[in-house]
Design a protein around this motif. Structure first.
Motif, PDB file in Angstrom:
ATOM      1  N   GLY A 109       0.621  -1.140  -0.112  1.00  0.00           N
ATOM      2  CA  GLY A 109      -0.011  -0.134  -0.032  1.00  0.00           C
ATOM      3  C   GLY A 109       0.809   1.357   0.200  1.00  0.00           C
ATOM      4  N   ILE A 110       2.059   1.222  -0.012  1.00  0.00           N
ATOM      5  CA  ILE A 110       2.944   2.312  -0.137  1.00  0.00           C
ATOM      6  C   ILE A 110       2.991   2.974  -1.489  1.00  0.00           C
ATOM      7  CG2 ILE A 110       5.271   3.070  -0.247  1.00  0.00           C
ATOM      8  CD1 ILE A 110       6.042   1.130   2.218  1.00  0.00           C
ATOM      9  N   SER A 111       2.518   4.237  -1.683  1.00  0.00           N
ATOM     10  CA  SER A 111       2.377   4.873  -2.843  1.00  0.00           C
ATOM     11  C   SER A 111       3.367   6.124  -3.061  1.00  0.00           C
ATOM     12  CB  SER A 111       0.938   5.354  -2.840  1.00  0.00           C
ATOM     13  OG  SER A 111       0.726   6.156  -1.857  1.00  0.00           O
ATOM     14  N   ASP A 112       4.401   6.309  -2.245  1.00  0.00           N
ATOM     15  CA  ASP A 112       5.375   7.297  -2.491  1.00  0.00           C
ATOM     16  C   ASP A 112       6.734   6.918  -3.172  1.00  0.00           C
ATOM     17  OD1 ASP A 112       7.240   9.313  -1.965  1.00  0.00           O
ATOM     18  OD2 ASP A 112       7.316   9.139   0.189  1.00  0.00           O
ATOM     19  N   PRO A 113       6.749   7.504  -4.401  1.00  0.00           N
ATOM     20  CA  PRO A 113       7.704   7.185  -5.287  1.00  0.00           C
ATOM     21  C   PRO A 113       9.221   7.640  -4.844  1.00  0.00           C
ATOM     22  CG  PRO A 113       6.530   8.606  -6.500  1.00  0.00           C
ATOM     23  CD  PRO A 113       5.842   8.416  -5.168  1.00  0.00           C
ATOM     24  N   PHE A 114       9.099   8.311  -3.962  1.00  0.00           N
ATOM     25  CA  PHE A 114      10.189   8.742  -2.972  1.00  0.00           C
ATOM     26  C   PHE A 114      10.717   7.681  -2.257  1.00  0.00           C
ATOM     27  CE2 PHE A 114       9.073  12.900  -5.364  1.00  0.00           C
ATOM     28  CZ  PHE A 114      10.150  13.100  -6.044  1.00  0.00           C
ATOM     29  N   ASN A 115       9.935   6.948  -1.787  1.00  0.00           N
ATOM     30  CA  ASN A 115      10.195   6.013  -0.926  1.00  0.00           C
ATOM     31  C   ASN A 115      10.222   4.493  -1.217  1.00  0.00           C
ATOM     32  OD1 ASN A 115      11.350   4.620   1.503  1.00  0.00           O
ATOM     33  ND2 ASN A 115       9.476   5.496   2.847  1.00  0.00           N
ATOM     34  N   MET A 116      10.895   4.238  -2.433  1.00  0.00           N
ATOM     35  CA  MET A 116      10.734   2.894  -3.191  1.00  0.00           C
ATOM     36  C   MET A 116      11.421   1.666  -2.378  1.00  0.00           C
ATOM     37  SD  MET A 116      10.227   3.623  -6.969  1.00  0.00           S
ATOM     38  CE  MET A 116      11.669   4.256  -7.693  1.00  0.00           C
ATOM     39  N   GLY A 117      12.356   2.108  -1.482  1.00  0.00           N
ATOM     40  CA  GLY A 117      12.918   1.056  -0.696  1.00  0.00           C
ATOM     41  C   GLY A 117      12.213   0.481   0.243  1.00  0.00           C
ATOM     42  N   ALA A 118      11.221   1.155   0.862  1.00  0.00           N
ATOM     43  CA  ALA A 118      10.368   0.692   1.828  1.00  0.00           C
ATOM     44  C   ALA A 118       9.422  -0.001   1.133  1.00  0.00           C
ATOM     45  CB  ALA A 118       9.615   1.848   2.528  1.00  0.00           C
ATOM     46  N   ALA A 119       8.894   0.302   0.063  1.00  0.00           N
ATOM     47  CA  ALA A 119       7.828  -0.320  -0.912  1.00  0.00           C
ATOM     48  C   ALA A 119       8.343  -1.672  -1.132  1.00  0.00           C
ATOM     49  CB  ALA A 119       7.469   0.465  -2.013  1.00  0.00           C
ATOM     50  N   MET A 120       9.731  -1.849  -1.640  1.00  0.00           N
ATOM     51  CA  MET A 120      10.279  -2.952  -2.181  1.00  0.00           C
ATOM     52  C   MET A 120      10.579  -3.874  -0.752  1.00  0.00           C
ATOM     53  SD  MET A 120      12.335  -1.847  -5.514  1.00  0.00           S
ATOM     54  CE  MET A 120      13.499  -0.675  -4.705  1.00  0.00           C
TER      55      MET A 120
END
Lengths: 337, 337
Positions: free
Chosen positions: A192-203
């Motif tokens: 559910g992370i949608s911030d493209p400036f925090n892709m590390g957390a998303a991945m």
């Protein structure tokens, strides 16, 4: 053969050569000596950043083929993908090479998708020699995904720095070199992370899912690899991955779990915020630095877990969260085979 | 095993189900009865054309899994790609499905790249069941590649109409269904054509190269297939392909060589100019109409040659010509196996 989501390569396909090509920013990093070629500026003699990225990938392919003492006619299939719309860096490199081409896409996980599929072609007897490559270019990626770098727009500290670089491997059914023993294919994880400036957390959750699956499928324990390295989680994502793995009871021995995005730059001196990213990140770090360490005998068994954020500017603008994936490939030095 | 550029599938992977899903324009075409599902408008209940395309692909996957009497948990790998930037239609479908995902890209040749690779996974024992899919959406493609359709911009008669549709197949190592016997992987061919409104002519030489290679690799003659069908060359490209093949001495018996782009619409009544195109074109026509004809016994052995134009709007704006590719897959009905 297959076990769970993991392909086991009984014929142990051989990486007979590998290459890494970088740009000026990578030349200032701690792994500079592991690149085969470092370009002095971002244009690389071309008149657009897109063409510069294509040149990077062509260079990497040329280096890998040359180091294997082969001609391009000796290679049966070329597997490649990249971050550019319609993977043009790869398609145009395929035009230059003239080798039968299978386009792939896994965003920054493309390095390991290509190595996994290429190894499968060799293992199954569907090819004798395969070239797999990927690339990214900082300015081309910024222009396409965010803003042209000339705007000088600011970023939060969770953002990552897209690597200007390309990596390639030649995989073969005979010869000497590192051996590919297994590959675990990722599924899409989206927390559910949608911030493209925090892709590390998303991945990070995708990396954790694939790592856990790999260890479960092959009945391995955390100390079975000399190094488990994620693709490009950066400072934020790597910390998240560590936390998640610990919670699940998978704790790697000290110094045996790391991230390509934390290795390619001097994080304290270069303004890369959370670390390196881009399809070229895991490709350059693995196919250059880490493979060199394996060849020197410093590492014997490794697992590379390349992570990819499968968003597009349109999906972000339409308020979608970021679907992520990670593909893992296990590699051994020959003595370990 | 491999012969030239052609994989030969000794274990003859089985297409245990296939599906085709279309939009309102496809519902007016001559193949309407071959679709599993036809949507009444281009929005498909979504609030963007991009999300509508994702829905199309999800529908096609759901239909194929359901027709195979399986659950998505029974499928080991999902191979998919599409024309959208960063193949988001496929990545987001992969998120919905939760099946381990290999992203691919071959523009409009993606249907056969997926079928070829999926069959290889089965043939080599690397999977028991694979789902392969692709999609395209007329308005999403127009908006991304050319102009939003609302502008009403005019096109020359060589232009083609992007199909709003998705197709999927479930390939398995056992069960009843059509058999995949071989696949020939294309190389990039670029004859210098740079007009994105004449992609049929640009793609024709790639189709011819792959067809010739397939027949040479397998020592086949022009009458060995009941039907050889190209992906989406349209009127202009198909004529060019015919001319090129005749010059090379490959002349198919009457009625045994045709093009998916000429089949999906009523070319004399629907305003599709040179014919249909898009990744959904060869997918819908093959996985729907042609496979139905094979199941009825009207065709026994076919070769599907899906063609792809590997350009992007950026490569076109930078005055690049159009690199093209074609992948061919040979399929037989069970009696012929």
């Amino acid at each position: 053969m297959i076990q769970g989501r993991t392909w086991i390569f009984k014929n142990k396909p051989t990486i007979i050569s590998s290459s890494a090509v970088g740009g000026p920013f990578e030349a200032q990093g701690p792994l500079a000596h592991d690149f085969d070629l470092l370009h002095g500026d971002l244009w690389i003699g071309q008149d657009s950043f897109e063409k510069a990225e294509k040149k990077l990938q062509e260079d990497a392919c040329e280096q890998a083929i040359h180091k294997a003492d082969l001609q391009k006619e000796d290679i049966q299939f070329f597997l490649s993908g990249d971050l550019m719309n319609q993977v043009i860096s790869s398609s145009f490199t395929a035009r230059t090479l003239g080798i039968p081409f299978l386009g792939i896409f896994g965003a920054c996980s493309t390095s390991m998708e290509g190595l996994a599929l290429g190894s499968l072609l060799i293992d199954g007897g569907y090819a004798k020699r395969v070239l797999a490559a990927t690339s990214s270019h900082n300015a081309a990626a910024e222009k396409q995904y965010r803003y042209p770098t000339e705007y000088g727009s600011q970023k939060p500290p969770t953002a990552q720095w897209t690597v200007t670089g390309a990596g390639a491997v030649v995989i073969a059914d005979e010869g000497t070199g590192l051996k590919v023993t297994a590959a675990t294919i990722g599924r899409v994880i989206d927390m559910g992370i949608s911030d493209p400036f925090n892709m590390g957390a998303a991945m990070a959750p995708a990396a954790v899912d694939t790592i856990q699956t790999h260890f479960r499928d092959l009945h391995l324990s955390a100390s079975d690899y000399d190094l488990v390295v994620t693709g490009d989680l950066g400072r934020v994502g790597f910390q998240t991955a560590n936390d998640l793995l610990e919670k699940q009871g998978l704790r790697f021995p000290k110094g045996r779990f790391y991230d390509c995005g934390l290795m390619i730059y001097n994080l304290d001196e270069q303004p890369v915020l959370s670390g390196g990213s881009g399809a070229g990140c895991s490709a350059c770090v693995t196919f250059g630095h880490i493979f060199n360490r394996m060849r020197k005998g410093e590492l014997r068994k490794i697992l590379v877990v390349a992570t990819g954020a499968l968003l597009s500017p349109i999906s972000y603008q339409q308020k979608e969260s970021i679907p992520c994936i990670a593909h893992a490939v296990a590699i051994e030095s020959e003595e370990g085979a």
